[in-house]
Design an enzyme around this catalytic site. Structure first.
Site, mmCIF file in Angstrom:
data_model
loop_
_atom_site.group_PDB
_atom_site.id
_atom_site.type_symbol
_atom_site.label_atom_id
_atom_site.label_comp_id
_atom_site.label_asym_id
_atom_site.label_seq_id
_atom_site.Cartn_x
_atom_site.Cartn_y
_atom_site.Cartn_z
ATOM 1 N N ARG A 102 -4.207 0.407 10.659
ATOM 2 C CA ARG A 102 -4.871 -0.155 11.828
ATOM 3 C C ARG A 102 -4.967 0.920 12.905
ATOM 4 N NH1 ARG A 102 -6.443 -3.455 8.895
ATOM 5 N NH2 ARG A 102 -6.386 -5.740 9.048
ATOM 6 N N THR A 115 -4.884 4.666 7.358
ATOM 7 C CA THR A 115 -5.748 3.691 6.688
ATOM 8 C C THR A 115 -5.237 2.278 6.958
ATOM 9 O OG1 THR A 115 -4.452 3.962 4.645
ATOM 10 C CG2 THR A 115 -6.482 5.253 4.838
ATOM 11 N N ILE A 162 0.834 -1.202 0.000
ATOM 12 C CA ILE A 162 0.000 0.000 0.000
ATOM 13 C C ILE A 162 0.868 1.251 0.000
ATOM 14 C CG2 ILE A 162 -1.714 1.325 1.293
ATOM 15 C CD1 ILE A 162 -2.844 -1.365 2.274
ATOM 16 N N GLU A 183 -12.937 -1.426 17.117
ATOM 17 C CA GLU A 183 -13.887 -1.479 16.012
ATOM 18 C C GLU A 183 -14.849 -2.650 16.203
ATOM 19 O OE1 GLU A 183 -11.771 -1.660 12.310
ATOM 20 O OE2 GLU A 183 -10.793 0.280 12.593
ATOM 21 N N ASP A 197 -9.473 6.065 8.789
ATOM 22 C CA ASP A 197 -10.375 5.007 8.331
ATOM 23 C C ASP A 197 -10.466 3.889 9.364
ATOM 24 O OD1 ASP A 197 -11.995 3.613 6.316
ATOM 25 O OD2 ASP A 197 -10.286 2.245 6.145
ATOM 26 N N HIS A 219 -13.797 2.199 8.402
ATOM 27 C CA HIS A 219 -12.954 1.111 7.866
ATOM 28 C C HIS A 219 -13.462 0.649 6.494
ATOM 29 C CE1 HIS A 219 -10.009 -2.222 9.343
ATOM 30 N NE2 HIS A 219 -9.850 -1.970 8.053
#
Length: 318
Positions: free
Chosen positions: A233, A231, A156, A262, A257, A281
């Protein structure tokens, strides 16, 4: 003969289930009814394979999956899977490295642009009846005028780097293993990078050493008025310290994000601050990426069922 049963541990609409079934021809699919442990256990009864996405996968649930041979992560991060418990039971764990990188990279840049250009604030003020935005000239920034520091340079991070080059901004990176000669950008130490960058973007897996890598001391060492984008964790950031830095003005904005806990179901100040852009997320959730990911994990499951080798790069627990 059908492949499976395959337990899909992702609450899904009828349309989503139909799309997965279309992409997984010949699979015996079982969908979890909800995100409760009890429903996960029901879906796993007799299942040979399991696919987990955003839900945590408790070890207690894994222990009762007597026929399970392979757990496949729908994506890259496997911090929600009890790896040691899987290893002890002889259950393979696999993932889809790099498959969602283009989509998450686009979301990362979207968050950079939204925070730097103050789009949420402008949007809210305009909808409230304010056409004039008298403070925008001194608050908004061009991405191309900023220094962007990438913390981590995996799949990424590389996709983000490739897209940033088109904006003309200065880019540097850091990674725990040190400089990478294949990356055509300056490497800096972590401490040097956080003091240099106007925008810090996180692209690390969540591990014991990376947890809360952005804490109060790091935030205090960043340039006043800088921006944090995450984006990866949520556990990479100390949220209490982040909230304090956003309220004090040490940070001008944050684009998030992901969160420490969560799903976010209760009060969280990050959702109420005017200088945050918050997403649930969803950085990897597009139709294009959905199809790409399902085809990848279903291909690995099909290979396993047919006795073929799975790409070693996908194997987390063998």
């Amino acid at each position: 003969m059908a492949i499976g049963p395959v337990a899909i541990l992702e609450p899904a609409s009828a349309e989503m289930r139909a799309r997965i079934a279309y992409l997984c021809d010949g699979f015996d699919l079982r969908f979890v009814a909800s995100d409760t442990d009890a429903d996960m256990r029901d879906a796993l009864k007799g299942a040979t394979y399991a696919v987990t996405r955003g839900l945590r996968f408790p070890a207690s649930v894994l222990e009762q999956a007597d026929h399970l041979k392979l757990v496949h992560q729908w994506g890259t991060g496997v911090d929600g899977i009890p790896l040691e418990a899987a290893k002890a039971r002889g259950i393979m764990v696999a993932r889809s490295p790099g498959m969602n990188a283009p989509t998450v990279a686009e979301s990362t840049l979207a968050l950079m642009l939204a925070t730097l250009r103050r789009l949420p604030q402008v949007h809210a003020a305009f909808r409230a009846g304010s056409w004039n935005q008298p403070d925008l000239w001194r608050e908004a920034r061009d991405l191309g005028a900023c220094r962007v520091g990438l913390v981590g340079m995996g799949a990424i991070g590389r996709e983000v780097f490739a897209r940033l080059k088109g904006f003309g901004c200065d880019i540097a990176y850091t990674k725990p293993s040190g400089p990478d000669t294949s990356v055509p950008a300056p490497w800096m130490s972590f401490d040097e990078l956080i003091g240099w960058a106007d925008v810090i973007s996180l692209h690390l897996p969540l591990t014991a050493t990376s947890r809360k890598v952005i804490d109060g001391n790091v935030l205090a060492a960043m340039k006043p008025g800088s921006v944090v984008i995450n984006t990866s964790r949520g556990g990479l950031i100390d949220e209490t310290a982040l909230i304090a830095a956003l309220r004090s003005g040490q940070l001008s904005a944050a684009g998030l994000d992901v969160f420490e806990s969560e799903p976010v179901t209760g009060p969280n100040a990050l959702l109420d601050l005017p200088n945050t852009v918050t997403l649930p997320h969803v950085a990897g959730r597009t139709l294009d990426n959905f199809d790409r990911m399902v085809r990848h994990w279903s291909g690995n499951i099909r290979a396993h069922a047919e006795g073929r080798e799975i790409d070693p790069a996908c194997i987390v627990v063998g």
